[in-house]
Scaffold this active site. Structure first.
Site, short mmCIF file in Angstrom:
data_model
loop_
_atom_site.label_atom_id
_atom_site.label_comp_id
_atom_site.label_asym_id
_atom_site.label_seq_id
_atom_site.Cartn_x
_atom_site.Cartn_y
_atom_site.Cartn_z
N LYS A 1 17.63 63.17 -43.52
CA LYS A 1 16.86 62.98 -44.75
C LYS A 1 17.22 61.70 -45.50
O LYS A 1 16.34 60.99 -45.98
CB LYS A 1 17.11 64.17 -45.70
CG LYS A 1 16.40 65.45 -45.29
CD LYS A 1 16.69 66.53 -46.32
CE LYS A 1 16.09 67.86 -45.90
NZ LYS A 1 16.62 68.96 -46.72
N GLU B 1 37.89 56.06 -39.27
CA GLU B 1 38.66 56.93 -40.17
C GLU B 1 39.45 57.93 -39.35
O GLU B 1 40.09 58.81 -39.90
CB GLU B 1 37.75 57.63 -41.17
CG GLU B 1 36.75 58.59 -40.55
CD GLU B 1 36.88 60.01 -41.06
OE1 GLU B 1 37.38 60.83 -40.25
OE2 GLU B 1 36.51 60.30 -42.20
N THR C 1 27.66 62.57 -53.76
CA THR C 1 27.26 62.26 -52.39
C THR C 1 25.94 61.51 -52.31
O THR C 1 25.82 60.52 -51.61
CB THR C 1 27.18 63.57 -51.57
OG1 THR C 1 28.49 64.12 -51.48
CG2 THR C 1 26.65 63.30 -50.17
N SER D 1 31.65 55.87 -47.61
CA SER D 1 32.05 56.52 -48.85
C SER D 1 33.21 55.77 -49.48
O SER D 1 34.02 55.15 -48.80
CB SER D 1 32.44 57.97 -48.58
OG SER D 1 31.30 58.70 -48.19
N CYS E 1 32.67 55.53 -43.39
CA CYS E 1 31.62 55.26 -42.39
C CYS E 1 31.23 53.78 -42.33
O CYS E 1 30.41 53.41 -41.49
CB CYS E 1 30.39 56.11 -42.67
SG CYS E 1 30.71 57.88 -42.57
N ARG F 1 28.46 66.16 -56.32
CA ARG F 1 27.29 65.48 -56.84
C ARG F 1 27.32 63.97 -56.61
O ARG F 1 26.31 63.29 -56.82
CB ARG F 1 27.12 65.77 -58.33
CG ARG F 1 28.19 65.14 -59.20
CD ARG F 1 28.06 65.58 -60.64
NE ARG F 1 28.93 64.79 -61.50
CZ ARG F 1 28.57 63.62 -62.02
NH1 ARG F 1 27.40 63.10 -61.75
NH2 ARG F 1 29.41 62.97 -62.80
N HIS G 1 22.60 53.76 -42.35
CA HIS G 1 23.60 54.80 -42.08
C HIS G 1 22.92 56.16 -42.13
O HIS G 1 22.04 56.41 -42.95
CB HIS G 1 24.73 54.73 -43.11
CG HIS G 1 25.73 55.85 -42.94
ND1 HIS G 1 26.37 56.08 -41.76
CD2 HIS G 1 26.16 56.81 -43.81
CE1 HIS G 1 27.16 57.13 -41.90
NE2 HIS G 1 27.06 57.60 -43.12
#
Lengths: 134, 350
Positions: free
Chosen positions: B244, B84, B206, B301, B116, B204, B239
């Site tokens: 987390k 990107e 994501t 994304s 990504c 939201r 990925h």
């Protein structure tokens, strides 16, 4: 700019892949490639892609850069002696100028040299950095 | 729907990593923008030097992949670069990379763009080209110098790196491809308009509708279509935009921490975007033993995931030392303060 494009383009292979010359008569390796051997003046010169491994032969630190290189100041320009014997003048990268020493093992990487302004072409070429052991 | 499988046995002939030397600690971003009080997502991210971009990083990763494959660049019949942060809006990165590798002129070359997932999409294209029999050797690269807007939470993690894979016939492969699944949908979780320097994220979208929906769906589909369970795999690589998300998604798929921790690099190098999951894969291939299986799921994304199942061959231990280990690039590091980082990445207008 208009004159630079063809000149930069013509050198791309030498710059991207560190292609120099080797004299078929006396065996001397040199960079960049020339039609005539600078050692024995022989006219039978082969193109050769060098390994990119070498050592710092000598160096100088640049504080007042020529146009296009201001963003790298301070940076080191070195003479690198390749394993093949050829001497290459090149910028060092990924190194603090105070860390550079004569004899330091280095290897060739492809990096940006400069750009022809924000809307111009980007010129890429060889630089050398401290050798990363595999 | 069954997993996609190549028409003939193929695999990865060589893989290569590249991570730049510089690091920006997340605490430094918090110091400058948040009074040092913010809760930071990672320890540090890798930052490209002033003379680096997606092209230069792609070339080094690709040279490492060719060294492990033991082949010259002229053997490559395709060079695909996913990013990107292609340095040009118009002019392919891939032709510059191909020329630097000695590939072509008789070759395919193109730039791939899918946030990504651009690198794993390039890998799927290489798998398709070689797996169909149209070519014997193709190169796929993911490379990014990702930029987060100053003070935005993305600035903590948006990092730089590259990973490259040479895809070829099974008899020379260090890892065989068993099958793959790709899964996409129109999701507004993250985007950057053409003339904009920095991306925006869709709040939201994501987590659940973006990352988890696609990673879990692609992962579950591949497991079920291959008739496998997480216990069949020695490693899982997902990925990694932060530590987390991949840990939670891997756990939800049924994997254990010892399967995902070796390929989880984000805490030390940040989210390297198109290289993120692929660099995790290189770190796992640096240690995997013959017969071990690797489960891989990317995420990009916009949004989508590629899931691949690989099994390591006896050639991997013989070839992995032909190029620097991913861990040695991670160990090579020079910390930057925020001011030098801003200078290196062009955030100061002169």
């Amino acid at each position: 700019m208009a004159l630079q494009l063809p000149r930069e383009w013509r050198w791309r292979q030498e710059r991207y892949r560190l292609i120099g010359g080797r004299c078929r008569r006396c065996g001397q390796a040199f960079f960049p490639h020339r039609e005539i051997c600078p050692r024995c003046l022989g006219e039978d010169v082969a193109k050769e892609q060098f390994s990119g491994r070498g050592r710092v032969y000598s160096y100088a630190t640049v504080y007042k850069a020529p146009v296009g290189f201001e963003e790298y100041v301070p940076y080191v320009v070195a003479l690198v002696q390749l394993e093949e014997g050829a001497l290459v003048a090149a910028q060092l990268t990924d190194v603090d100028p105070t860390e550079v020493q004569i004899g330091m093992p280095v290897e060739c990487v492809l990096r940006r040299w400069r750009t022809n302004g924000p809307d111009g072409n980007i010129i890429y070429g060889y630089k050398f950095r401290p050798r990363l052991e595999s | 729907m069954p997993a996609m499988r190549p028409s003939r046995p193929i695999g990865i002939l060589g893989y290569g990593a590249y991570i730049p030397r510089y690091r920006l600690q997340a605490s430094e971003v918090a110091r400058v923008w948040h009074g040092g009080q913010d809760h930071v997502p990672i320890a540090q991210k890798a930052v490209a030097g002033p003379d680096e971009d997606a092209i230069t990083m792609a070339v080094e990763a690709a040279r490492n992949a060719l060294a492990r494959a033991g082949i010259a660049g002229e053997r490559l019949q395709a060079v695909w670069v996913g990013s990107e942060s292609h340095p040009y809006a118009v002019k392919p990165s891939s032709t510059i990379v191909a020329e630097a590798l000695g590939a072509g002129p008789l070759a395919l070359a193109a730039d791939v763009e899918f946030a990504c997932k651009a690198g794993s999409e390039a890998l799927q294209m290489a798998v398709a080209l070689v797996g169909s029999g149209m070519a014997d050797c193709a190169l796929a690269i993911g490379a990014d110098t990702a930029q987060g807007r100053p003070a935005d939470e993305l600035e903590y993690t948006a990092g730089s790196g590259a990973a490259a894979f040479v895809v070829g016939l099974a008899d020379e492969a260090v890892a065989l491809l068993e099958g793959s699944v790709s899964y996409v949908s129109d999701t507004p979780d993250f985007f950057r308009r053409g003339q904009e320097h920095y991306p925006r994220h869709g709040g939201r979208f994501t987590g659940e509708p973006g990352y988890f929906a696609h990673v879990l769906a692609a992962g579950r589909e591949l497991l079920s279509s291959l008739g496998r369970s997480p216990a069949d795999y020695a490693y899982v690589v997902l990925h990694q935009p932060n530590p987390k998300f991949p840990a939670r998604a891997a756990a939800e798929l049924g994997f254990r921490p010892e399967q995902w921790q070796p390929g989880l690099l984000v805490d030390r190098i940040g989210n390297t975007y198109a290289a993120s999951s692929l660099l995790g894969l290189t770190a796992v291939l640096d240690r995997a033993e013959p017969g071990e299986r690797v489960f891989f799921v990317s995420f990009g994304s916009g949004a989508g995931s590629d899931a691949l199942s690989l099994v390591v061959t006896e050639k991997l231990p013989l070839r992995r030392h032909q190029a620097p280990a991913t861990a040695s690039y991670i160990a090579r590091q020079q910390l930057l303060d925020y001011a030098t980082y801003a200078r290196f990445r062009g955030k100061i207008a002169l």
